[in-house]
Design an enzyme around this catalytic site. Structure first.
Site, PDB file in Angstrom:
ATOM      1  CB  SER A  39      17.164  -0.693  -6.848  1.00 20.29           C
ATOM      2  OG  SER A  39      17.868  -1.861  -6.434  1.00 20.29           O
ATOM      3  CG  ASP A  68      14.465  -1.974 -16.355  1.00 18.08           C
ATOM      4  OD1 ASP A  68      15.617  -1.892 -15.884  1.00 18.08           O
ATOM      5  OD2 ASP A  68      13.773  -3.007 -16.313  1.00 18.08           O
TER       6      ASP A  68
END
Length: 382
Positions: free
Chosen positions: A188, A241
Site C-alpha cells: 500500500s 488482499d
C-alpha cells in the site's frame, strides 16, 4: 524479475501461503463484530469467485470457528491467530482513518517443511499477516513456483510486547536478499515508505496501491498508472488482499500486467463496499469471467512472444477493458451495509467462546486480555 511463463498445464495452479485468523472489529471502543480474517481469506474469496484453481497452506488452532473451502492445518497446541482492529469513526474517502491493529493470539509459523516439494505451481502468493512466513519458507516457495507474488506486510510486520503491529524497513526484515528471485512485491502507499521503490524495482516488479486512486506498477525500465474503479467505501479492510487476488487471477489467464492490475483494482473496489469478508454476486462474477476470457482471446497470438516489454506496456484496448469491467459492476450486488457494522459473516454467539475465550461469560461486557480494559459490545449502546 518476471520469469517466462512457458509452464505446462499441471503447473498453472496457484499456491497461497498464509494463516487464517479471527478478526475482532472495534469501533470507537465498541466491539461491532467478529469475522474470518487474513489476506489468505480475502484472496481465496476472489479466486473461488472466478474459478481459479489454487492450493492453500494455512494454520489454525482447534478454536477455529469457520468453514472454509480449503481446509487449514490444525495445530492442537496452538490458538488461531487473533487480531483486534481498533477503528475510529473518521475514515476518509481513501480508507486512511485511524486504525490500531493488535495481535492478541498467534498460531504456529508456516515452515518450509509444510510446503509440498513434489508439487510445482505456476504462481505462488506469500500473504502472511501475523509473522507466520519465514525467509526459508519464502525461499522454498521460489523453488517450487514459477512466479512468486508477495504482500509486503508478510515481510515487514513486527509486533510490540502488547501485540501492536509495527512496520520495519524492508532492508531490516531478513527478506531483502530474496527480492531478485521474486516476481512482484505489492505494498500500500503507507507501506511503500518502508522501502526504496527506486532500488527495489531493479530487483523485482513493485505494485503500490493507492486506495480510491488505483495503483502504480514499477519495473526496472518503466512504470504505469492503472485507473481505479469508483466505490462506495464502507470498510477498507482487505482491499489490498482482494486486489492481489484479482491481479494474480488476471496473470493466470495470461493477461498483460496492466490488464491484470485492472482486474485487481476491480476486486479491491468491490471489497471496500462491504464489511468484512466480501460476498460477490454470482452474476457479476460470471460477467467478469466472460470479460476476462474475451480479453484473453484477444492476446492468444501476441502472447506467444512472451517478452517483458509486451507484458508491461498498456496494450491496445486497455481502456475498453476498463469500461467493460466497470459495466459489470452495474449488475445489482448485495444490499449496502453502509450503516451496518454487525457483520453477517460473524459466527453465531455459540462459538464466541472459541474466538474470544477472554470474553466467556460476559455477553454484555468484554475484557481485553492485552489491555485489561473493558470493551463494550453493540448491545450496550443506548
Amino acid at each position: 524479475m518476471v520469469r517466462d511463463q512457458n509452464t505446462s498445464p499441471q503447473r498453472l495452479g496457484v499456491l497461497v501461503v498464509g494463516n487464517y485468523c479471527h478478526d475482532v472489529l472495534i469501533r470507537d471502543g465498541v466491539v461491532v463484530g467478529e469475522t474470518l480474517g487474513s489476506a489468505a481469506a480475502f484472496i481465496s474469496a476472489v479466486l473461488d469467485g472466478i474459478s481459479i484453481p489454487y492450493n492453500l497452506v494455512s494454520k489454525v488452532g482447534p478454536d477455529f470457528a469457520y468453514t472454509t473451502c480449503r481446509i487449514p492445518i490444525v495445530i492442537p497446541t496452538s490458538r488461531t491467530t487473533l487480531f483486534h482492529a481498533h477503528f475510529d469513526s473518521d475514515i476518509d474517502g481513501n480508507g486512511n482513518g485511524d486504525r490500531v491493529l493488535k495481535r492478541v493470539a498467534v498460531c504456529d509459523p508456516i515452515y518450509a517443511s509444510d510446503l509440498d516439494t513434489e508439487s510445482k505451481f505456476g504462481f505462488g502468493m506469500a500473504v502472511g499477516v501475523g509473522g507466520e512466513i519465514k525467509p526459508e519458507t519464502l525461499e522454498r516457495m521460489v523453488d517450487i513456483c514459477d512466479l512468486v507474488l508477495v504482500d509486503i506486510q508478510a515481510l515487514i510486520r513486527e509486533f510490540d510486547e502488547d501485540g501492536t503491529v509495527k512496520l520495519v524497513g524492508l532492508k531490516e526484515s531478513g527478506f531483502f536478499h530474496l527480492l531478485p528471485r521474486l516476481g512482484f512485491l505489492k505494498a500500500s502507499e503507507e507501506e511503500a515508505v518502508y522501502m526504496d521503490v527506486e532500488e527495489v524495482r531493479k530487483m523485482c516488479c513493485v505494485v503500490v496501491t493507492h486506495g480510491k486512486d488505483g495503483c502504480n506498477v514499477y519495473w526496472e525500465d518503466g512504470e504505469l498508472e492503472i485507473k481505479p474503479f469508483e466505490a462506495n467505501q464502507v470498510d477498507p479492510t482487505g482491499a489490498g488482499d482482494s486486489f492481489l487476488g484479482g491481479f494474480v487471477a488476471g496473470l493466470v489467464h495470461g493477461l498483460p500486467v496492466p490488464d491484470a492490475a485492472l482486474v485487481g483494482n476491480l476486486f479491491g473496489s468491490l471489497t471496500v463496499s462491504q464489511i468484512g469478508l466480501p460476498k460477490f454476486d454470482s452474476r457479476l462474477l460470471q460477467r467478469v469471467k466472460d470479460e476476462v476470457q474475451r480479453r484473453k482471446m484477444q492476446f492468444t497470438s501476441s502472447l506467444e512472444r512472451q517478452d517483458d516489454e509486451l507484458r508491461f506496456v498498456k496494450p491496445a484496448g486497455h481502456e475498453q477493458f476498463h469500461a467493460s469491467l466497470d459495466a459489470a459492476k452495474l449488475i445489482p450486488t448485495c444490499i449496502s451495509q453502509e450503516s451496518q457494522w454487525d457483520l453477517p459473516s460473524s459466527p453465531p454467539r455459540a462459538v464466541e467462546k472459541a474466538i474470544l475465550p477472554q470474553y466467556a461469560g460476559q455477553p454484555k461486557l468484554v475484557l481485553n486480555s492485552i489491555y485489561e480494559e473493558k470493551l463494550h459490545t453493540v448491545e450496550d449502546k443506548p
